[in-house]
Design a protein around this motif. Structure first.
Motif, PDB file in Angstrom:
ATOM      1  N   GLU A   1       0.834  -1.205   0.000  1.00 34.84           N
ATOM      2  CA  GLU A   1       0.000   0.000   0.000  1.00 34.84           C
ATOM      3  C   GLU A   1       0.871   1.259   0.000  1.00 34.84           C
ATOM      4  O   GLU A   1       0.596   2.213  -0.730  1.00 34.84           O
ATOM      5  CB  GLU A   1      -0.929  -0.012   1.222  1.00 34.84           C
ATOM      6  CG  GLU A   1      -2.050  -1.021   1.090  1.00 34.84           C
ATOM      7  CD  GLU A   1      -2.886  -1.162   2.360  1.00 34.84           C
ATOM      8  OE1 GLU A   1      -4.006  -1.672   2.251  1.00 34.84           O
ATOM      9  OE2 GLU A   1      -2.412  -0.783   3.455  1.00 34.84           O
TER      10      GLU A   1
ATOM     11  N   SER B   1      -3.616  -4.939   6.799  1.00 41.87           N
ATOM     12  CA  SER B   1      -2.705  -3.794   6.769  1.00 41.87           C
ATOM     13  C   SER B   1      -2.472  -3.263   8.176  1.00 41.87           C
ATOM     14  O   SER B   1      -3.350  -2.696   8.785  1.00 41.87           O
ATOM     15  CB  SER B   1      -3.312  -2.691   5.896  1.00 41.87           C
ATOM     16  OG  SER B   1      -2.498  -1.556   5.933  1.00 41.87           O
TER      17      SER B   1
ATOM     18  N   LYS C   1       2.186   1.824  -3.349  1.00 42.07           N
ATOM     19  CA  LYS C   1       1.126   1.945  -4.368  1.00 42.07           C
ATOM     20  C   LYS C   1       1.215   0.854  -5.423  1.00 42.07           C
ATOM     21  O   LYS C   1       1.085   1.111  -6.621  1.00 42.07           O
ATOM     22  CB  LYS C   1       1.171   3.328  -5.039  1.00 42.07           C
ATOM     23  CG  LYS C   1       0.967   4.491  -4.076  1.00 42.07           C
ATOM     24  CD  LYS C   1       0.759   5.792  -4.831  1.00 42.07           C
ATOM     25  CE  LYS C   1       0.468   6.928  -3.871  1.00 42.07           C
ATOM     26  NZ  LYS C   1       1.516   7.872  -3.685  1.00 42.07           N
TER      27      LYS C   1
ATOM     28  N   ILE D   1      -1.538  -5.376  -3.919  1.00 48.28           N
ATOM     29  CA  ILE D   1      -2.521  -5.140  -2.850  1.00 48.28           C
ATOM     30  C   ILE D   1      -3.692  -6.119  -3.012  1.00 48.28           C
ATOM     31  O   ILE D   1      -4.112  -6.780  -2.056  1.00 48.28           O
ATOM     32  CB  ILE D   1      -3.020  -3.672  -2.874  1.00 48.28           C
ATOM     33  CG1 ILE D   1      -1.877  -2.728  -2.466  1.00 48.28           C
ATOM     34  CG2 ILE D   1      -4.236  -3.473  -1.968  1.00 48.28           C
ATOM     35  CD1 ILE D   1      -2.127  -1.250  -2.761  1.00 48.28           C
TER      36      ILE D   1
ATOM     37  N   LYS E   1      -4.645  -9.193  -0.421  1.00 49.96           N
ATOM     38  CA  LYS E   1      -5.971  -9.169   0.216  1.00 49.96           C
ATOM     39  C   LYS E   1      -6.732 -10.460  -0.074  1.00 49.96           C
ATOM     40  O   LYS E   1      -7.454 -10.974   0.780  1.00 49.96           O
ATOM     41  CB  LYS E   1      -6.774  -7.951  -0.272  1.00 49.96           C
ATOM     42  CG  LYS E   1      -6.360  -6.657   0.434  1.00 49.96           C
ATOM     43  CD  LYS E   1      -7.231  -5.490  -0.010  1.00 49.96           C
ATOM     44  CE  LYS E   1      -6.913  -4.238   0.822  1.00 49.96           C
ATOM     45  NZ  LYS E   1      -7.608  -3.046   0.310  1.00 49.96           N
TER      46      LYS E   1
ATOM     47  N   GLN F   1       2.769   0.796   9.074  1.00 51.69           N
ATOM     48  CA  GLN F   1       3.058   2.060   8.378  1.00 51.69           C
ATOM     49  C   GLN F   1       3.434   3.132   9.401  1.00 51.69           C
ATOM     50  O   GLN F   1       3.038   4.272   9.297  1.00 51.69           O
ATOM     51  CB  GLN F   1       1.866   2.523   7.533  1.00 51.69           C
ATOM     52  CG  GLN F   1       1.754   1.712   6.256  1.00 51.69           C
ATOM     53  CD  GLN F   1       0.630   2.196   5.376  1.00 51.69           C
ATOM     54  OE1 GLN F   1      -0.384   1.575   5.313  1.00 51.69           O
ATOM     55  NE2 GLN F   1       0.809   3.298   4.701  1.00 51.69           N
TER      56      GLN F   1
ATOM     57  N   HIS G   1      -0.750  -1.699  -6.801  1.00 51.04           N
ATOM     58  CA  HIS G   1      -2.176  -2.055  -6.731  1.00 51.04           C
ATOM     59  C   HIS G   1      -2.452  -3.527  -6.991  1.00 51.04           C
ATOM     60  O   HIS G   1      -3.269  -4.141  -6.301  1.00 51.04           O
ATOM     61  CB  HIS G   1      -2.981  -1.157  -7.687  1.00 51.04           C
ATOM     62  CG  HIS G   1      -2.805   0.300  -7.371  1.00 51.04           C
ATOM     63  ND1 HIS G   1      -3.247   0.851  -6.191  1.00 51.04           N
ATOM     64  CD2 HIS G   1      -2.188   1.306  -8.060  1.00 51.04           C
ATOM     65  CE1 HIS G   1      -2.927   2.140  -6.161  1.00 51.04           C
ATOM     66  NE2 HIS G   1      -2.282   2.444  -7.278  1.00 51.04           N
TER      67      HIS G   1
END
Length: 435
Positions: free
Chosen positions: A109, A127, A112, A117, A121, A130, A114
């Protein structure tokens, strides 16, 4: 008779214990090497090599570096889908947390990525974190509040007669003109100017350079941080880099090698000064620049991988990311993902000194990764050139000692180089005609 039997039994058990110890050492060495390999292949997007390693040893799917990052963290950060699928197939924990509590999904994430991600998932990836690994939860602030002192308006840079003098994964280095003066401009690729990781690394380098003032350190002049592309401007050194110089000249005379080594050591002694120690982490001939074509003065440059550490104690050791820098000049503790300190730069310095005296890069018959692996196993380059000054050979060997605590500091190195220079006859050359 019974005494002899007792003794022989004692010897055999001692010998067996010794063999077990040696065998354990071999196993540990192999494990460290395989851990480095799978993390490296995951980083290089080599799914076939990752699969081969996992087929040989499935437990490697849970390998971790010193920041507790798994191969899946590495693949997720870069968006390498095939590598990630292979790791998941072999049982990778999609919610493994690194030292900052980041999962592979948190990394994907932040970067970026995608498709990654979605993949993570679909396998139940969550998540977390961070909170300080590669990403920051809020926009990265400018390095200094009074940045107007060094912020350069891009319109002041004249690229009409520019030429590329270097290239990297994030951009290129160009010779350009600023207010009538030739300068070197590190320009970030426009496509990466929105990448958080790249912006963070760029601002980190600016933040370091802006504080440095030394005759043997490349001088920072300013940066473009408000507009794209991001640019970092330093003085332009006409002599090019030491790598190219050695390629053209071959081995240097001991007096030239010592003069060069002293310039590098002065710059590094300044960087290593406590309490604000800067560990370069990528000291190599390409990052040492010659001030002019007369080659009478060197400066250390390229601080993209450097770390600024606040030292509380002069013997502090840090847990930092393994395998940072260039393999051929890399200290064994970095390759093995062990704890390390500023002495990693001393090891790299020894490899540069060797290269200046020999005329060839250390272990030039090995690929860079293989060279680092060979060094991590305890091997060192062979001294081939005849006429080595004993004191210089001893200094080089101490600087690349396996135990970082046995390596001298750059201040000690400077003192010793000065003494060697004093005893060196001015017309000393290699004794190439003596056996």
């Amino acid at each position: 008779m019974s005494c002899r039997d007792d003794n022989s039994g004692g010897h055999s058990s001692t010998s067996a214990a010794g063999k077990d110890k040696a065998s354990d050492k071999q196993k540990e060495k192999a494990r460290v090497s395989r851990t480095s390999l799978i993390l490296w292949h995951a980083h290089q997007n080599d799914a076939a090599a990752v699969r081969k390693l996992l087929e040989e040893d499935q437990s490697l799917v849970h390998a971790r570096d010193y920041d507790s990052r798994t191969p899946l963290h590495v693949a997720s950060l870069h968006g390498w889908i095939d590598v990630a699928k292979c790791l998941i197939e072999f049982g990778a924990d999609v919610n493994a947390q690194d030292r900052w509590k980041n999962t592979p999904l948190a990394d994907a994430e932040g970067a970026k990525k995608h498709s990654m991600i979605e993949l993570l998932k679909s396998y139940g990836g969550l998540s977390y974190g961070q909170n300080g690994s590669h990403f920051e939860p809020k926009p990265v602030p400018p390095p200094l509040p009074n940045k107007c002192d060094w912020e350069i308006d891009p319109s002041e840079l004249d690229f009409s007669n520019s030429s590329i003098i270097g290239k990297g994964s994030f951009g290129e280095i160009l010779k350009a003109c600023w207010r009538g003066t030739p300068v070197a401009v590190k320009r970030i690729l426009p496509s990466l100017s929105d990448d958080r990781l790249v912006i963070q690394d760029f601002r980190h380098e600016v933040n370091l350079l802006v504080k440095l003032r030394h005759p043997n350190i490349v001088q920072f002049l300013g940066a473009v941080t408000d507009k794209k592309p991001l640019m970092l401007i330093t003085e332009y050194l006409r002599g090019g880099d030491l790598h190219q110089y050695l390629k053209e000249k071959g081995s240097l005379s001991p007096s030239t090698a010592i003069t060069f080594a002293m310039d590098i050591a002065r710059g590094m002694a300044y960087l290593h000064n406590e309490p604000n120690v800067i560990i370069h982490r990528d000291l190599k001939p390409r990052n040492v620049l010659l001030v002019n074509t007369g080659a009478d003065h060197l400066k250390v440059g390229d601080f993209g991988l450097s770390k600024l550490i606040k030292v509380q104690n002069s013997h502090d050791v840090y847990k930092m990311t393994g395998e940072t820098g260039s393999y051929r000049y890399m200290a064994p503790e970095v390759f093995k993902h062990r704890k390390y300190d500023k002495k990693v730069d001393v090891f790299s310095f020894a490899m540069i000194l060797y290269e200046m005296l020999e005329g060839d890069p250390p272990l030039s018959n090995y690929e860079p990764y293989e060279a680092a692996k060979y060094v991590a196993e305890g091997q060192r380059p062979m001294f081939r050139a005849k006429g080595y000054i004993t004191e210089l050979k001893e200094l080089t060997e101490q600087c690349w000692a396996a135990d970082m605590n046995h390596r001298p500091s750059f201040l000690e190195i400077l003192k010793r180089l000065e003494k060697i220079k004093e005893i060196l006859p001015p017309d000393h050359h290699w004794n190439i005609f003596t056996a």
